[in-house]
Write an enzyme that holds these catalytic residues in place. Structure first.
Site, mmCIF file in Angstrom:
data_model
loop_
_atom_site.group_PDB
_atom_site.id
_atom_site.type_symbol
_atom_site.label_atom_id
_atom_site.label_comp_id
_atom_site.label_asym_id
_atom_site.label_seq_id
_atom_site.Cartn_x
_atom_site.Cartn_y
_atom_site.Cartn_z
ATOM 1 N N LEU A 81 -6.488 -1.321 -4.738
ATOM 2 C CA LEU A 81 -5.228 -2.133 -4.371
ATOM 3 C C LEU A 81 -4.446 -1.427 -3.090
ATOM 4 C CD1 LEU A 81 -3.980 -3.686 -7.573
ATOM 5 C CD2 LEU A 81 -5.504 -4.779 -5.813
ATOM 6 N N PRO A 82 -3.636 -1.980 -2.367
ATOM 7 C CA PRO A 82 -3.217 -1.334 -1.190
ATOM 8 C C PRO A 82 -1.994 -0.144 -1.438
ATOM 9 C CG PRO A 82 -3.477 -3.622 -0.634
ATOM 10 C CD PRO A 82 -3.570 -3.343 -2.006
ATOM 11 N N LYS A 190 -5.173 13.435 -3.876
ATOM 12 C CA LYS A 190 -5.706 12.334 -2.588
ATOM 13 C C LYS A 190 -4.924 12.505 -1.427
ATOM 14 C CE LYS A 190 -7.597 9.146 -0.401
ATOM 15 N NZ LYS A 190 -7.759 7.682 -0.730
#
Length: 316
Positions: A81-82, A190
């Protein structure tokens, strides 16, 4: 067939074919879901975008009517998801509606491959644990090419046991799997990676734009730098100048790939984290400002390599 043989066969079958819900079928999620389908798993996919669903359905992947329907009876749920708010709303609910955790079977495994704040991953993981559900954060690197080829890098936050449970699925979508630490550690790894990527893309774009302004061939210059001390991933696989890499977004009108606004979001996460832990990231902050200006100029939906447009010599 004796009982022992039946049991072994059952375990082997389950190990190689699982019922999986995949939610979020964008440029990254769609190919990831397709790779799980190609590996023989029973995938029920869902996205709010009908074109995204239609594209995957054309490849033979079953499309569910909703995220809740996709998750019914699933042994594993994978999400891409964004942003943080989308993950939190999906799993924990919003506007008085119950979240997906209320509809996932106890004992199921959730693999969230979205890039979000570590605190959000930890919050959802805590709620999942209370519901008897395993949750790991497993954001990825490798771009759309890696998603299609199944060569992504996964940065996993969770327990060793949870990672090993997820590994057979992660291996169908990626070539490199790293255990970064406890829940949230994958997200931290990340945002560090993407902060560096944003900085490298700006620097690479500046160098190529400078060379072209002086009359150099961008292909020749890129190859010189790639084989020299300036070599980096952008020069190797994701050149920002059109025509240098045939399959890079730059050669396709900066369509697809990893959007400018998504890079801006990730750079924002890195700077928020840097503020929280009192770390100095001046280049990360500068890259964020550059991408913010690029987005405001109307390029938010283009691939992040389109930042070179800001740096090129304007034609008379």
């Amino acid at each position: 067939m004796d009982t022992k043989t039946q049991s072994t066969t059952h375990i082997t079958t389950r190990r190689h074919r699982m019922k999986i819900a995949f939610i979020g079928l964008g440029n990254m999620g769609g190919p990831m879901a397709l790779n799980l389908h190609k590996a023989g798993h029973e995938v029920q996919a869902f996205d709010l975008s009908q074109p995204a669903c239609d594209k995957l359905a054309a490849d033979g992947v079953a499309i569910a009517a909703s995220a809740t329907a996709a998750a019914q009876g699933a042994e594993a749920i994978v999400t891409m998801l964004p942003a943080s708010q989308h993950v939190e709303a999906l799993f924990l609910g919003s506007n008085g509606q119950s979240g997906l955790l209320a509809h996932i079977a106890k004992g199921a495994l959730v693999i969230d491959s979205s890039t979000i704040a570590a605190a959000t991953s930890q919050k959802v993981a805590q709620a999942a644990e209370a519901a008897g559900i395993d949750f790991i954060d497993a954001p990825v690197s490798g771009g759309t090419g890696g998603a299609i080829a199944g060569t992504l890098t996964f940065m996993v936050g969770g327990s060793t046991a949870q990672l090993e449970r997820a590994r057979p699925l992660l291996e169908k979508m990626g070539a490199n799997i790293f255990h970064a630490g406890a829940v949230g550690a994958g997200q931290t790894a990340k945002i560090c990676n993407n902060m560096l990527l944003g900085i490298l893309m700006v620097g690479t774009s500046e160098a190529i734009a400078l060379g072209v302004a002086n009359g150099l061939d961008p292909k020749v210059l890129s190859e010189i730098m790639r084989r020299s001390s300036g070599g980096n991933w952008a020069l190797e696989k994701y050149n920002p100048y059109p025509g240098v890499h045939e399959n890079a977004p730059a050669s396709k009108g900066y369509a697809g790939g990893f959007g400018t606004d998504l890079m801006l979001k990730d750079l924002g996460l890195s700077q928020e984290n840097a503020t929280a832990v009192k770390a100095s990231t001046p280049l990360g902050g500068m890259a964020r400002a550059i991408y913010a200006a690029h987005s405001i100029a109307g390029h938010g939906g283009e691939d992040f390599s389109s930042v070179i447009k800001m740096l090129q010599k304007k034609q008379a």
